[in-house]
Design an enzyme around this catalytic site. Structure first.
Site, PDB file in Angstrom:
ATOM      1  N   CYS A  90       0.844  -1.197   0.000  1.00 30.28           N
ATOM      2  CA  CYS A  90       0.000   0.000   0.000  1.00 30.28           C
ATOM      3  C   CYS A  90       0.884   1.254   0.000  1.00 30.28           C
ATOM      4  CB  CYS A  90      -0.995  -0.052   1.148  1.00 30.28           C
ATOM      5  SG  CYS A  90      -2.353   1.131   0.953  1.00 30.28           S
ATOM      6  N   HIS A 198      -3.725  -4.839  -0.486  1.00 31.66           N
ATOM      7  CA  HIS A 198      -3.276  -5.434   0.782  1.00 31.66           C
ATOM      8  C   HIS A 198      -3.294  -6.956   0.629  1.00 31.66           C
ATOM      9  CE1 HIS A 198      -3.291  -1.858   3.442  1.00 31.66           C
ATOM     10  NE2 HIS A 198      -4.190  -1.415   2.588  1.00 31.66           N
ATOM     11  N   GLU A 200      -2.379  -9.165   2.684  1.00 33.89           N
ATOM     12  CA  GLU A 200      -2.790  -9.793   3.945  1.00 33.89           C
ATOM     13  C   GLU A 200      -4.296  -9.792   4.130  1.00 33.89           C
ATOM     14  OE1 GLU A 200      -2.602  -5.434   5.005  1.00 33.89           O
ATOM     15  OE2 GLU A 200      -1.580  -6.809   3.635  1.00 33.89           O
TER      16      GLU A 200
END
Length: 218
Positions: A90, A198, A200
């Site tokens: 990001c 992102h 994750e």
């Protein structure tokens, strides 16, 4: 010996989620892996792989990173001189640019030439920030990349951003998404990678991406 992953803590990242995502990916990685969240430059210098998360405004994140004594020097030594695999996430990816234009002009690391500018979708009905799931479309450069090319087009990733990376060289753009026009989703050169999304938070595609990063050899 387990490889050491340094997740840089400079007060501007979603560290818990990133570390957990890497730990989950490490369960299926080819090499045993230890994930360490750290604000210590010496840990970054000794790491086998480095992850730089980032959440918030470009200028704030750039200033926060530079405020950690010795951190930019440790990063430069590990990534540019020792060629350790690096992943920016990001705003951590945006910091790779020469400059960011959010609330003024702010210098980035300058590792991948380009600038970070406000999203301007052709369809004015599209809301800013771009928030939610978008398909990832690999470019020709991405399909030729040893890490990105091992993944398949058609995966979806989770985005939250109002600014996007405009790379000076098209071959540094490894993947895009469509949000009223092409938006850079993955950038990279040599041992350096960055994702606007992102990983994750991106479920199947994100986990595959993180696992590939942990197994990536140059």
């Amino acid at each position: 010996m387990a490889q050491r992953i340094a997740v840089i803590d400079y007060g501007a990242g979603n560290l818990r989620s990133v570390a957990k995502g890497l730990e989950t990916a490490a369960c299926d990685a080819a090499t045993a892996t230890n994930v360490h969240v750290t604000a210590a430059p010496e840990d970054v210098a000794a790491a086998d792989r480095i992850v730089l998360p980032g959440v918030g405004a470009f200028g704030h994140c750039a200033a926060a990173l530079k405020s950690v004594p010795g951190m930019t020097e440790a990063l430069t030594h590990a990534v540019l001189e020792k060629d350790r695999p690096f992943l920016g996430i990001c705003v951590g990816m945006q910091l790779l640019a020469d400059r960011g234009l959010e609330r003024g002009a702010h210098a980035g690391l300058g590792w991948i030439s380009g600038e970070v500018a406000h999203l301007e979708p052709r369809d004015r009905a599209l809301k800013i920030p771009h928030m939610g799931w978008s398909p990832i479309l690999h470019t020709d450069a991405g399909r030729a990349h040893p890490l990105v090319g091992a993944l398949h087009d058609g995966g979806e990733a989770y985005f939250v951003h109002s600014y996007a990376f405009a790379a000076a060289r098209p071959d540094h753009v490894l993947a895009t998404c469509d949000y009223g026009g092409d938006v850079t989703a993955i950038i990279g050169r040599d041992n350096i990678l960055g994702t606007q999304f992102h990983p994750e938070k991106s479920q199947a595609y994100g986990l595959r991406f993180l696992r590939a990063f942990l197994d990536w050899t140059l």
